[in-house]
Design a protein around this motif. Structure first.
Motif, mmCIF file in Angstrom:
data_model
loop_
_atom_site.group_PDB
_atom_site.id
_atom_site.type_symbol
_atom_site.label_atom_id
_atom_site.label_comp_id
_atom_site.label_asym_id
_atom_site.label_seq_id
_atom_site.Cartn_x
_atom_site.Cartn_y
_atom_site.Cartn_z
ATOM 1 N N MET A 43 0.899 -1.526 0.017
ATOM 2 C CA MET A 43 -0.203 -0.026 -0.226
ATOM 3 C C MET A 43 0.711 1.469 -0.235
ATOM 4 O O MET A 43 0.190 2.474 -0.944
ATOM 5 C CB MET A 43 -0.846 0.026 1.186
ATOM 6 N N MET A 44 2.227 1.559 0.878
ATOM 7 C CA MET A 44 2.996 2.275 0.065
ATOM 8 C C MET A 44 3.398 2.409 -1.575
ATOM 9 O O MET A 44 3.702 3.563 -1.616
ATOM 10 C CB MET A 44 3.949 2.314 1.235
ATOM 11 N N ASP A 45 3.590 1.355 -1.442
ATOM 12 C CA ASP A 45 3.857 1.262 -3.462
ATOM 13 C C ASP A 45 3.140 2.162 -3.784
ATOM 14 O O ASP A 45 2.886 2.442 -4.697
ATOM 15 C CB ASP A 45 4.479 -0.228 -3.496
ATOM 16 N N VAL A 46 1.831 1.484 -3.471
ATOM 17 C CA VAL A 46 0.353 2.320 -4.151
ATOM 18 C C VAL A 46 0.020 3.740 -4.181
ATOM 19 O O VAL A 46 -0.082 4.394 -4.911
ATOM 20 C CB VAL A 46 -0.548 1.305 -3.859
ATOM 21 N N THR A 47 0.546 4.337 -3.300
ATOM 22 C CA THR A 47 0.221 5.761 -2.378
ATOM 23 C C THR A 47 1.438 6.338 -3.191
ATOM 24 O O THR A 47 0.839 7.144 -3.779
ATOM 25 C CB THR A 47 0.279 5.955 -1.665
ATOM 26 N N HIS A 48 2.871 5.719 -3.280
ATOM 27 C CA HIS A 48 3.652 6.490 -4.296
ATOM 28 C C HIS A 48 3.810 6.660 -5.255
ATOM 29 O O HIS A 48 3.565 7.628 -6.006
ATOM 30 C CB HIS A 48 5.375 6.499 -3.932
ATOM 31 N N GLN A 49 3.292 5.806 -6.318
ATOM 32 C CA GLN A 49 2.770 5.697 -7.242
ATOM 33 C C GLN A 49 1.798 6.779 -7.864
ATOM 34 O O GLN A 49 1.686 6.888 -8.644
ATOM 35 C CB GLN A 49 2.238 3.833 -7.431
ATOM 36 N N ALA A 50 1.262 6.825 -6.832
ATOM 37 C CA ALA A 50 -0.631 7.436 -7.263
ATOM 38 C C ALA A 50 -0.067 8.829 -7.152
ATOM 39 O O ALA A 50 -0.310 10.018 -8.411
ATOM 40 C CB ALA A 50 -1.374 7.784 -6.373
ATOM 41 N N VAL A 51 1.157 8.889 -6.344
ATOM 42 C CA VAL A 51 1.350 10.314 -5.985
ATOM 43 C C VAL A 51 2.792 10.842 -7.228
ATOM 44 O O VAL A 51 2.658 11.885 -8.454
ATOM 45 C CB VAL A 51 1.669 11.360 -5.176
ATOM 46 N N LEU A 82 -6.607 8.197 -8.802
ATOM 47 C CA LEU A 82 -5.735 7.461 -8.623
ATOM 48 C C LEU A 82 -4.659 6.927 -8.044
ATOM 49 O O LEU A 82 -4.147 5.603 -8.485
ATOM 50 C CB LEU A 82 -5.101 9.072 -8.395
ATOM 51 N N MET A 83 -5.259 6.341 -7.148
ATOM 52 C CA MET A 83 -5.071 5.007 -6.368
ATOM 53 C C MET A 83 -5.723 3.986 -6.843
ATOM 54 O O MET A 83 -4.250 2.897 -7.081
ATOM 55 C CB MET A 83 -6.260 4.965 -4.893
ATOM 56 N N GLY A 84 -6.432 3.802 -7.691
ATOM 57 C CA GLY A 84 -6.956 2.579 -8.963
ATOM 58 C C GLY A 84 -6.310 2.613 -9.172
ATOM 59 O O GLY A 84 -6.109 1.648 -9.517
ATOM 60 N N CYS A 85 -5.482 3.423 -10.464
ATOM 61 C CA CYS A 85 -4.879 3.575 -11.733
ATOM 62 C C CYS A 85 -3.679 3.033 -10.980
ATOM 63 O O CYS A 85 -2.688 2.277 -11.958
ATOM 64 C CB CYS A 85 -4.899 4.963 -11.876
ATOM 65 N N ALA A 86 -2.831 3.651 -9.957
ATOM 66 C CA ALA A 86 -1.861 2.743 -9.423
ATOM 67 C C ALA A 86 -1.927 1.342 -8.912
ATOM 68 O O ALA A 86 -0.772 0.611 -9.410
ATOM 69 C CB ALA A 86 -1.021 3.658 -7.750
ATOM 70 N N GLU A 94 -6.629 -8.476 -8.863
ATOM 71 C CA GLU A 94 -7.080 -8.518 -10.209
ATOM 72 C C GLU A 94 -8.463 -7.362 -10.523
ATOM 73 O O GLU A 94 -7.974 -7.247 -9.174
ATOM 74 C CB GLU A 94 -7.781 -9.843 -10.160
ATOM 75 N N MET A 95 -8.379 -6.932 -11.559
ATOM 76 C CA MET A 95 -8.494 -5.420 -11.851
ATOM 77 C C MET A 95 -10.250 -5.610 -11.600
ATOM 78 O O MET A 95 -10.834 -4.164 -10.853
ATOM 79 C CB MET A 95 -8.897 -5.528 -13.858
ATOM 80 N N ASN A 96 -10.739 -6.412 -11.333
ATOM 81 C CA ASN A 96 -12.486 -6.448 -10.747
ATOM 82 C C ASN A 96 -12.033 -6.552 -9.260
ATOM 83 O O ASN A 96 -12.833 -6.174 -8.292
ATOM 84 C CB ASN A 96 -13.245 -7.786 -10.798
ATOM 85 N N VAL A 97 -10.944 -6.879 -8.343
ATOM 86 C CA VAL A 97 -10.784 -6.856 -7.021
ATOM 87 C C VAL A 97 -10.472 -5.442 -6.238
ATOM 88 O O VAL A 97 -10.917 -4.708 -5.671
ATOM 89 C CB VAL A 97 -9.552 -7.660 -6.180
ATOM 90 N N ILE A 98 -9.614 -4.594 -7.396
ATOM 91 C CA ILE A 98 -9.469 -3.028 -7.462
ATOM 92 C C ILE A 98 -10.250 -2.545 -7.757
ATOM 93 O O ILE A 98 -10.931 -1.511 -7.151
ATOM 94 C CB ILE A 98 -8.396 -2.788 -8.299
ATOM 95 N N ILE A 99 -11.138 -2.957 -8.942
ATOM 96 C CA ILE A 99 -12.198 -1.932 -8.698
ATOM 97 C C ILE A 99 -13.285 -1.909 -7.447
ATOM 98 O O ILE A 99 -14.096 -0.480 -7.393
ATOM 99 C CB ILE A 99 -13.464 -2.657 -10.071
ATOM 100 N N ASP A 100 -13.990 -3.284 -7.236
ATOM 101 C CA ASP A 100 -14.174 -4.058 -6.335
ATOM 102 C C ASP A 100 -13.809 -2.854 -4.881
ATOM 103 O O ASP A 100 -14.858 -2.046 -3.808
ATOM 104 C CB ASP A 100 -14.799 -4.744 -5.378
ATOM 105 N N GLU A 101 -12.898 -2.691 -4.581
ATOM 106 C CA GLU A 101 -12.260 -1.822 -3.250
ATOM 107 C C GLU A 101 -12.373 0.098 -3.106
ATOM 108 O O GLU A 101 -13.066 0.063 -2.192
ATOM 109 C CB GLU A 101 -10.769 -2.204 -2.595
ATOM 110 N N TYR A 102 -12.388 0.566 -4.203
ATOM 111 C CA TYR A 102 -12.558 1.615 -4.374
ATOM 112 C C TYR A 102 -14.371 1.946 -5.395
ATOM 113 O O TYR A 102 -14.852 2.812 -4.358
ATOM 114 C CB TYR A 102 -11.919 2.109 -6.206
#
Length: 125
Positions: A43-51, A82-86, A94-102
């Motif tokens: 999640m730290m990687d995702v956050t940095h990636q988003a920014v 932004l977080m979803g894109c990251a 998997e894409m559907n898991v990411i979409i569901d979370e956001y």
């Protein structure tokens, strides 16, 4: 459940970054305990990636929005997208898991129908 909580805290950090343009590492430290940061480095990687990729992701999002622009979205919707894109970029879930979370985060933090926009945009990206 821990990942969901960390994702939520990470999204809040990105939201605060969009509002205040403060250092993302300081914002992460304000929102996520050190033990949690060390335990869930993804999640730290995702956050940095988003920014770091905000401009590129904003372009993707803007291309998908019909009759609307990225800049017209609320900061919370921007942070969620932004977080979803990251997470899409990191390709660890998997894409559907990411979409569901956001979509879940949008239902919690955004206006009543915003989750539909989040779902539609992330599904097209």
């Amino acid at each position: 459940m821990k990942r969901q909580q960390n994702r939520e805290k990470a999204m809040i950090s990105v939201y605060q970054y969009l509002l205040f343009r403060r250092d993302i590492d300081e914002l992460i430290a304000d929102n996520i305990e050190e033990a949690e940061r060390n335990e869930d480095t993804y999640m730290m990687d995702v956050t940095h990636q988003a920014v770091l990729n905000e401009e590129r992701y904003a372009g993707y999002i803007g291309n998908v929005l019909e009759g609307w622009s990225y800049d017209r979205l609320g900061y919370i919707e921007q942070a969620i997208l932004l977080m979803g894109c990251a997470e899409f970029d990191l390709k660890q879930l998997e894409m559907n898991v990411i979409i569901d979370e956001y979509v879940r985060l949008a239902k919690k933090y955004c206006d009543a129908d915003s989750y539909k926009l989040i779902n539609g945009v992330l599904d097209k990206i």
